[in-house]
Design a protein around this motif. Structure first.
Motif, short mmCIF file in Angstrom:
data_model
loop_
_atom_site.label_atom_id
_atom_site.label_comp_id
_atom_site.label_asym_id
_atom_site.label_seq_id
_atom_site.Cartn_x
_atom_site.Cartn_y
_atom_site.Cartn_z
N GLY A 107 36.07 20.65 58.67
CA GLY A 107 36.64 21.82 58.11
C GLY A 107 36.68 21.69 56.55
O GLY A 107 37.40 22.63 55.92
N ARG A 108 36.09 20.91 56.04
CA ARG A 108 36.00 20.97 54.32
C ARG A 108 34.55 21.17 54.07
O ARG A 108 33.71 20.69 54.49
N TYR A 109 34.33 21.97 52.92
CA TYR A 109 32.97 22.47 52.62
C TYR A 109 33.16 22.69 51.20
O TYR A 109 34.07 22.98 50.30
N ALA A 130 40.18 35.40 45.14
CA ALA A 130 41.56 34.77 45.45
C ALA A 130 41.71 33.92 46.50
O ALA A 130 41.14 34.15 47.64
N LEU A 131 41.78 32.55 46.32
CA LEU A 131 41.89 31.67 47.29
C LEU A 131 43.05 30.83 47.49
O LEU A 131 43.73 30.69 46.48
N ASP A 132 43.57 30.52 48.71
CA ASP A 132 44.70 29.62 48.92
C ASP A 132 44.64 28.43 48.14
O ASP A 132 44.01 27.46 48.73
N ARG A 133 45.41 28.19 47.09
CA ARG A 133 45.32 27.17 46.28
C ARG A 133 45.78 25.65 47.28
O ARG A 133 45.47 24.66 47.01
N ASP A 134 46.45 25.72 48.07
CA ASP A 134 47.09 24.71 49.17
C ASP A 134 45.83 24.46 49.77
O ASP A 134 45.82 23.13 50.58
N ARG A 135 44.70 24.99 50.38
CA ARG A 135 43.42 24.59 50.71
C ARG A 135 42.53 24.17 49.89
O ARG A 135 41.41 23.77 50.53
N LEU A 136 42.67 24.34 48.68
CA LEU A 136 41.46 23.94 47.74
C LEU A 136 41.57 22.32 47.24
O LEU A 136 43.01 22.10 46.85
N ILE A 137 40.69 21.88 47.12
CA ILE A 137 40.43 20.46 46.67
C ILE A 137 39.95 20.49 45.11
O ILE A 137 40.30 19.48 44.19
N ALA A 138 39.01 21.20 44.88
CA ALA A 138 38.60 21.39 43.31
C ALA A 138 37.84 22.83 43.53
O ALA A 138 37.55 23.47 44.52
N PHE A 139 38.27 23.27 42.36
CA PHE A 139 37.69 24.85 42.33
C PHE A 139 37.31 25.00 40.83
O PHE A 139 38.11 24.77 39.86
N GLY A 140 36.20 25.67 40.21
CA GLY A 140 36.01 25.85 38.84
C GLY A 140 34.47 26.74 38.68
O GLY A 140 33.91 27.12 39.47
N PHE A 159 38.56 25.09 54.80
CA PHE A 159 38.36 26.57 55.14
C PHE A 159 37.98 26.69 56.69
O PHE A 159 37.22 26.10 57.17
N ALA A 160 39.00 27.48 57.51
CA ALA A 160 38.69 27.49 58.83
C ALA A 160 37.43 28.30 58.94
O ALA A 160 36.99 27.99 60.04
N ASP A 161 37.06 29.26 58.32
CA ASP A 161 35.93 30.00 58.39
C ASP A 161 35.15 30.10 56.94
O ASP A 161 35.66 31.01 56.25
N PRO A 162 34.37 29.02 56.67
CA PRO A 162 33.79 29.07 55.35
C PRO A 162 32.86 30.49 55.26
O PRO A 162 32.44 30.69 54.04
N GLU A 163 32.28 30.94 56.36
CA GLU A 163 31.42 32.17 56.13
C GLU A 163 32.44 33.27 55.43
O GLU A 163 31.93 33.96 54.64
N GLU A 164 33.66 33.27 55.90
CA GLU A 164 34.71 34.39 55.36
C GLU A 164 34.67 34.03 53.64
O GLU A 164 34.69 35.13 53.06
#
Length: 189
Positions: A107-109, A130-140, A159-164
Motif C-alpha cells: 500500500g505504499r507507493y 489535494a492529498l491526505d497529509r496523514d497518508r503522505l511520507i514525502a511530497f514535493g 494509498f489504497a488506490d494509487p490509480e486514483e
C-alpha cells in the motif's frame, strides 16, 4: 537545498544489489543528518527492488552529483539511470515523522508526475492535487538541478488506490507522464 534521487535498477541487478547492501548503507550513513526519505521501489509482488529513492538536504549541486554518482550501487552498475532533481518539500517532515506504521510494505507507493513543458513554472503551485497529509511520507515539487525549471512532482505515501491518485495528478492537465511504483521504507533493518 533538498534533492530528489531515483536510481532505476538494471534488469537482473538484484543479486549485485544484495551484495552491496552494507556498502550502500555505509555510504548513506554519511548523509543521515540531511535525509528526508529513502527506500526502494519494488516489483509488483513486493519481493524484489526496481530502484532506490532518496530525498536529502545537501549543500549544493556538486554535493548532489557526488551523492548520485559516487554511490556504491551506481559505481557497480546496479542502476541503468539516475534521476536527479531539486526538491521543494511541500510536507515539511521526514519519513521518520510519518504517523503510520513503518513495517507495513503493501500500500505504499512512489508517484512521479513529469511536467509538460511550461513557460511559467511558478504556476505549478496549483498543479499538485489535494492529498491526505496523514497518508503522505514525502511530497514535493521537482525542479531542474539549478532550480530554474519546474519539472513535476513526487509523492510517497500510503494509498489504497494509487490509480486514483494518478488520476488526480492527470486531472490537473499539466503532467506529461505519471509513474506509479510500489515503495517501502529503506535504511538499516
Amino acid at each position: 537545498m533538498d534533492y530528489f534521487f531515483y536510481g532505476r535498477d538494471r534488469d537482473g541487478a538484484g543479486e549485485l544489489r544484495m551484495r552491496l547492501v552494507e556498502e550502500h548503507w555505509a555510504f548513506m550513513d554519511r548523509f543521515a543528518a540531511g535525509m528526508i526519505a529513502r527506500g526502494p521501489t519494488l516489483t509488483g509482488d513486493l519481493e524484489g527492488a526496481t530502484g532506490s529513492v532518496h530525498i536529502v538536504d545537501l549543500p549544493d549541486a556538486e554535493a548532489a552529483r557526488v551523492f548520485a554518482f559516487e554511490e556504491p550501487n551506481q559505481l557497480a552498475g546496479v542502476y541503468r539511470q539516475v534521476l536527479v532533481r531539486r526538491f521543494v518539500d511541500l510536507l515539511g517532515r521526514t519519513m521518520w515523522d510519518f504517523p503510520g506504521e513503518r513495517d507495513q510494505r503493501a500500500g505504499r507507493y512512489l508517484i512521479l508526475a513529469h511536467a509538460r513543458p511550461l513557460t511559467d513554472w511558478p504556476g505549478a503551485g496549483r498543479a499538485e492535487p489535494a492529498l491526505d497529509r496523514d497518508r503522505l511520507i514525502a511530497f514535493g515539487r521537482l525542479l531542474s538541478e539549478d532550480g530554474e525549471d519546474w519539472e513535476g512532482a513526487a509523492v510517497i505515501g500510503e494509498f489504497a488506490d494509487p490509480e486514483e491518485v494518478r488520476g488526480r495528478f492527470a486531472a490537473t492537465g499539466v503532467y506529461d507522464r505519471i509513474e506509479v511504483h510500489p515503495w517501502t521504507f529503506g535504511g538499516r533493518r
